[in-house]
Design a protein around this motif. Structure first.
Motif, short mmCIF file in Angstrom:
data_model
loop_
_atom_site.label_atom_id
_atom_site.label_comp_id
_atom_site.label_asym_id
_atom_site.label_seq_id
_atom_site.Cartn_x
_atom_site.Cartn_y
_atom_site.Cartn_z
N ALA A 35 27.25 49.31 45.47
CA ALA A 35 28.10 48.14 45.49
C ALA A 35 27.38 46.78 45.58
O ALA A 35 27.47 45.95 43.99
CB ALA A 35 29.26 47.92 45.63
N ARG A 38 24.03 46.71 43.05
CA ARG A 38 24.59 46.18 41.48
C ARG A 38 25.08 44.68 41.93
O ARG A 38 25.18 44.29 40.71
CB ARG A 38 25.67 47.09 40.92
CG ARG A 38 25.39 48.74 40.49
CD ARG A 38 26.41 49.50 40.84
NE ARG A 38 27.17 49.12 39.45
CZ ARG A 38 28.12 49.47 38.86
NH1 ARG A 38 28.99 50.53 39.99
NH2 ARG A 38 29.05 49.77 38.15
N GLY A 45 30.47 45.43 37.46
CA GLY A 45 30.95 46.42 37.55
C GLY A 45 32.16 46.25 37.11
O GLY A 45 32.25 46.48 35.40
N TYR A 69 33.88 47.04 41.87
CA TYR A 69 33.41 48.58 41.76
C TYR A 69 34.17 49.82 42.31
O TYR A 69 34.77 50.00 43.49
CB TYR A 69 32.56 48.89 42.65
CG TYR A 69 31.31 47.67 42.54
CD1 TYR A 69 30.49 47.84 40.84
CD2 TYR A 69 31.09 46.34 43.39
CE1 TYR A 69 29.54 46.35 40.94
CE2 TYR A 69 30.37 46.07 42.51
CZ TYR A 69 28.96 45.63 42.05
OH TYR A 69 28.69 44.48 41.14
#
Length: 95
Positions: A35, A38, A45, A69
């Motif tokens: 997470a 990203r 997300g 996420y």
């Protein structure tokens, strides 16, 4: 202690990486690392298009950034403070 290594190029400084007790108890370390990875790359997300546009503006203007996420039925929020001093992984109800 959780060590997270961000391997890809980030779009902004993350500052100190933190997590709440709920995030630590709910998600595996590799999920939290994924997470944050990203988030740091600008993959926001599971947020709506308006919030994604707000994050893009926040990158330019120096405002707070937020991503969401989903891992199964659980959602993990990742928030980077406006001054880029800290990035925190947390559960929605810990906000």
């Amino acid at each position: 202690m959780l060590n997270i290594v961000i391997a890809a190029k980030t779009r902004f400084p993350l500052g100190k990486i933190c997590m709440t007790p709920g995030a630590k108890d709910t998600f595996r370390p590799e999920q939290i690392a994924e997470a944050i990875q990203r988030h740091s790359g600008g993959d926001w997300g599971d947020i709506c298009q308006a919030d994604a546009k707000e994050n893009e503006l926040s990158l330019k203007e120096g405002y707070r950034l937020m991503s969401v996420y989903a891992f199964g039925d659980d959602k993990l929020w990742v928030i980077t403070e406006a001054d880029r001093s800290a990035t925190t992984a947390l559960l929605p109800d810990e906000y």
